[in-house]
Design an enzyme around this catalytic site. Structure first.
Site, PDB file in Angstrom:
ATOM      1  CG  HIS A 180      -3.471   3.392   2.193  1.00 58.27           C
ATOM      2  ND1 HIS A 180      -3.681   2.972   0.913  1.00 58.27           N
ATOM      3  CD2 HIS A 180      -3.213   2.212   3.032  1.00 58.27           C
ATOM      4  CE1 HIS A 180      -4.038   1.698   0.948  1.00 58.27           C
ATOM      5  NE2 HIS A 180      -3.901   1.385   2.120  1.00 58.27           N
ATOM      6  CG  ASN A 218      -6.480  -1.029   1.594  1.00 56.34           C
ATOM      7  OD1 ASN A 218      -5.923  -0.847   0.516  1.00 56.34           O
ATOM      8  ND2 ASN A 218      -6.216  -1.466   2.421  1.00 56.34           N
ATOM      9  CB  CYS A 234      -0.891  -0.093   1.213  1.00 54.72           C
ATOM     10  SG  CYS A 234      -2.152  -1.293   1.155  1.00 54.72           S
TER      11      CYS A 234
HETATM   12  O1  UT7 Z   1      -3.439  -1.167   4.051  1.00 56.19           O
HETATM   13  C1  UT7 Z   1      -3.621  -1.830   5.580  1.00 56.19           C
HETATM   14  C2  UT7 Z   1      -4.379  -3.095   5.171  1.00 56.19           C
HETATM   15  N1  UT7 Z   1      -5.036  -3.560   6.221  1.00 56.19           N
HETATM   16  C3  UT7 Z   1      -6.022  -2.851   7.065  1.00 56.19           C
HETATM   17  O2  UT7 Z   1      -6.369  -1.782   6.730  1.00 56.19           O
HETATM   18  C4  UT7 Z   1      -6.693  -3.743   8.011  1.00 56.19           C
HETATM   19  C5  UT7 Z   1      -6.897  -3.113   9.272  1.00 56.19           C
HETATM   20  N2  UT7 Z   1      -7.745  -3.790   9.921  1.00 56.19           N
HETATM   21  C6  UT7 Z   1      -9.006  -3.618  10.227  1.00 56.19           C
HETATM   22  O3  UT7 Z   1      -9.417  -2.485   9.512  1.00 56.19           O
HETATM   23  C7  UT7 Z   1     -10.011  -4.116  10.995  1.00 56.19           C
HETATM   24  O4  UT7 Z   1      -9.280  -4.964  11.974  1.00 56.19           O
HETATM   25  C8  UT7 Z   1     -10.859  -5.266  10.363  1.00 56.19           C
HETATM   26  C9  UT7 Z   1     -11.950  -4.195   9.595  1.00 56.19           C
HETATM   27  C10 UT7 Z   1     -10.352  -6.113   9.248  1.00 56.19           C
HETATM   28  C11 UT7 Z   1     -11.819  -5.993  11.322  1.00 56.19           C
HETATM   29  O5  UT7 Z   1     -12.255  -5.243  12.346  1.00 56.19           O
HETATM   30  P1  UT7 Z   1     -12.129  -5.668  13.811  1.00 56.19           P
HETATM   31  O6  UT7 Z   1     -13.002  -4.536  14.265  1.00 56.19           O
HETATM   32  O7  UT7 Z   1     -10.719  -5.585  14.168  1.00 56.19           O
HETATM   33  O8  UT7 Z   1     -12.833  -7.079  13.763  1.00 56.19           O
HETATM   34  P2  UT7 Z   1     -12.123  -8.395  14.400  1.00 56.19           P
HETATM   35  O9  UT7 Z   1     -11.075  -8.774  13.480  1.00 56.19           O
HETATM   36  O10 UT7 Z   1     -11.781  -7.955  15.788  1.00 56.19           O
HETATM   37  O11 UT7 Z   1     -13.452  -9.315  14.237  1.00 56.19           O
HETATM   38  C12 UT7 Z   1     -14.583  -9.103  15.310  1.00 56.19           C
HETATM   39  C13 UT7 Z   1     -15.676 -10.062  14.880  1.00 56.19           C
HETATM   40  C14 UT7 Z   1     -15.214 -11.374  14.798  1.00 56.19           C
HETATM   41  O12 UT7 Z   1     -16.094 -12.181  15.261  1.00 56.19           O
HETATM   42  P3  UT7 Z   1     -16.067 -12.829  16.782  1.00 56.19           P
HETATM   43  O13 UT7 Z   1     -14.690 -13.718  16.680  1.00 56.19           O
HETATM   44  O14 UT7 Z   1     -16.042 -11.780  17.615  1.00 56.19           O
HETATM   45  O15 UT7 Z   1     -17.355 -13.879  16.916  1.00 56.19           O
HETATM   46  C15 UT7 Z   1     -14.872 -11.671  13.478  1.00 56.19           C
HETATM   47  O16 UT7 Z   1     -15.322 -12.982  12.881  1.00 56.19           O
HETATM   48  O17 UT7 Z   1     -16.358  -9.911  13.677  1.00 56.19           O
HETATM   49  C16 UT7 Z   1     -16.243 -10.944  12.752  1.00 56.19           C
HETATM   50  N3  UT7 Z   1     -16.066 -10.630  11.329  1.00 56.19           N
HETATM   51  C17 UT7 Z   1     -17.054 -10.365  10.595  1.00 56.19           C
HETATM   52  N4  UT7 Z   1     -18.194 -10.169  10.897  1.00 56.19           N
HETATM   53  C18 UT7 Z   1     -18.904  -9.821   9.895  1.00 56.19           C
HETATM   54  C19 UT7 Z   1     -14.794 -10.513  10.554  1.00 56.19           C
HETATM   55  N5  UT7 Z   1     -15.202 -10.262   9.467  1.00 56.19           N
HETATM   56  C20 UT7 Z   1     -16.394  -9.929   9.404  1.00 56.19           C
HETATM   57  C21 UT7 Z   1     -17.364  -9.508   8.384  1.00 56.19           C
HETATM   58  N6  UT7 Z   1     -18.737  -9.694   8.640  1.00 56.19           N
HETATM   59  N7  UT7 Z   1     -16.941  -9.245   7.095  1.00 56.19           N
END
Ligand code: UT7
Length: 324
Positions: A251, A281, A112
């Site tokens: 970004h 992204n 990125c």
């Molecule tokens: O250029 C850099 C590239 N990367 C990024 O920018 C990513 C940076 N990270 C993020 O933006 C966030 O970590 C995410 C958006 C990827 C995830 O958000 P989060 O608030 O960190 O969620 P999490 O990974 O802690 O997941 C929370 C819950 C989980 O369920 P449980 O284990 O609590 O039951 C996930 O399984 O949300 C669940 N989950 C979803 N639910 C619905 C993960 N993806 C999804 C989804 N829809 N698409």
């Protein structure tokens, strides 16, 4: 004083993929995606919209604005992690498509941060070769590098390309400085394998295929801290206060990352250009697409101070300051 931007351009695939479309593919919903990422739609390439083709159209748009023709271009740099071939580079395909016959061409892989790293390459090249013209492009089709069964990642990424034409100019305009960093020891928080090696002696037992793999929460934490540090160091080094920045183009990874970053560095929200809601992204393409949109919308006036910053796989991150 440094490399100036003569023109900007972009190109987005026609097909729009909505959060509702994603509900049909994985167990997710519009509310979750919007609240956690700020993304409503992203673009997905179809036949004829390979990375180099998006890059070529973006380049043509930038050259048109700059009033520069392909035969005037000396160097083409494409920042990408999703070229349709590993070799030749995406930049060589763009060179062929444009008929930029005197240009040499190569790709930059800094995920990125590729556009930002490429901009620094271009600036330093132009300080040595003052009469040269450079086409710098960020282009991605991450739809082809996405695991469409992984809801943690497939909702985040989109396709597109953005480009700028650059040349050296004496005077007050141009790139003032950049502050770029990498930390390869954290590679395993955000990565994408190559195709499996044809040499069975090379370790590859854990090759899951060339999909983006990510520890989202960890990436989130590092991204905010790293970009904040890069921006603060750069402002301090260049003796520039955040209040004198006219526009910030970060970004476009995630609205929550951007909001945290904005509040930590203390810039007014109105000065920050955000289009992550439309395109998701787009990795190396996100800054030049946003730059082109901001430019065409009249958000950049002569003499404005532009701040760009990024964070991505590697890890790679950084910031740059430019007088428009
Ligand atoms: O250029 C850099 C590239 N990367 C990024 O920018 C990513 C940076 N990270 C993020 O933006 C966030 O970590 C995410 C958006 C990827 C995830 O958000 P989060 O608030 O960190 O969620 P999490 O990974 O802690 O997941 C929370 C819950 C989980 O369920 P449980 O284990 O609590 O039951 C996930 O399984 O949300 C669940 N989950 C979803 N639910 C619905 C993960 N993806 C999804 C989804 N829809 N698409």
């Amino acid at each position: 004083m440094g490399a100036v931007i003569l023109g900007t351009g972009s190109c987005l695939p026609r097909r729009v993929l909505t959060n509702q479309d994603l509900e049909e593919i994985v167990d997710t919903n519009d509310e979750w995606i919007l609240s956690r990422t700020g993304i409503s739609t992203r673009r997905k390439s179809s036949k004829g919209e390979e990375t180099y083709r998006l890059a070529t159209v973006a380049a043509e748009n930038a050259m048109q604005m700059a009033g520069v023709t392909a035969d005037e271009i000396d160097l083409i740099i494409v920042a990408t992690i999703s070229s349709h071939m590993t070799m030749p580079s995406c930049a060589c395909f763009v060179q062929k498509e444009l008929g930029a016959n005197k240009a040499f061409a190569y790709d930059v892989n800094a995920a990125c941060s590729g556009f930002l790293f490429g901009m620094d390459n271009a600036d330093k090249y132009l300080r040595c070769e003052k009469g040269a013209k450079i086409l710098l492009i960020g282009a991605e089709t991450l739809s082809g590098r996405t695991n469409w069964e992984d809801r943690n990642t497939c909702i985040l990424f989109g396709d597109g390309a953005g480009a700028v034409v650059m040349e050296y100019e004496d005077g007050a305009r141009g790139i003032i400085g950049s502050n770029l960093r990498s930390d390869g020891s954290l590679w395993n928080l955000l990565y994408m394998h190559s195709a499996p090696s044809s040499n069975p002696d090379i370790f590859q037992a854990d090759n899951p295929g060339s999909h983006i793999m990510m520890e989202g929460r960890e990436v989130f934490k590092y991204a905010v801290k790293a970009m904040e540090g890069a921006v603060q160091e750069l402002l301090e080094r260049e003796n520039v206060s955040i209040s004198s920045v006219g526009l910030m183009i970060p970004h476009q990874a995630n609205i929550r990352i951007l909001k945290k970053l904005v509040s930590r560095i203390g810039i007014e929200e109105e000065k920050v250009f955000i289009n992550v809601q439309k395109y998701g992204n787009t990795s190396a393409a996100s800054i030049p697409i946003a730059l082109d949109e901001a430019n065409r919308a009249g958000r950049l006036q002569p003499d404005d101070l532009l701040l760009v910053c990024s964070f991505g796989g590697g890890f790679t991150w950084g910031a740059a300051l430019l007088r428009w």
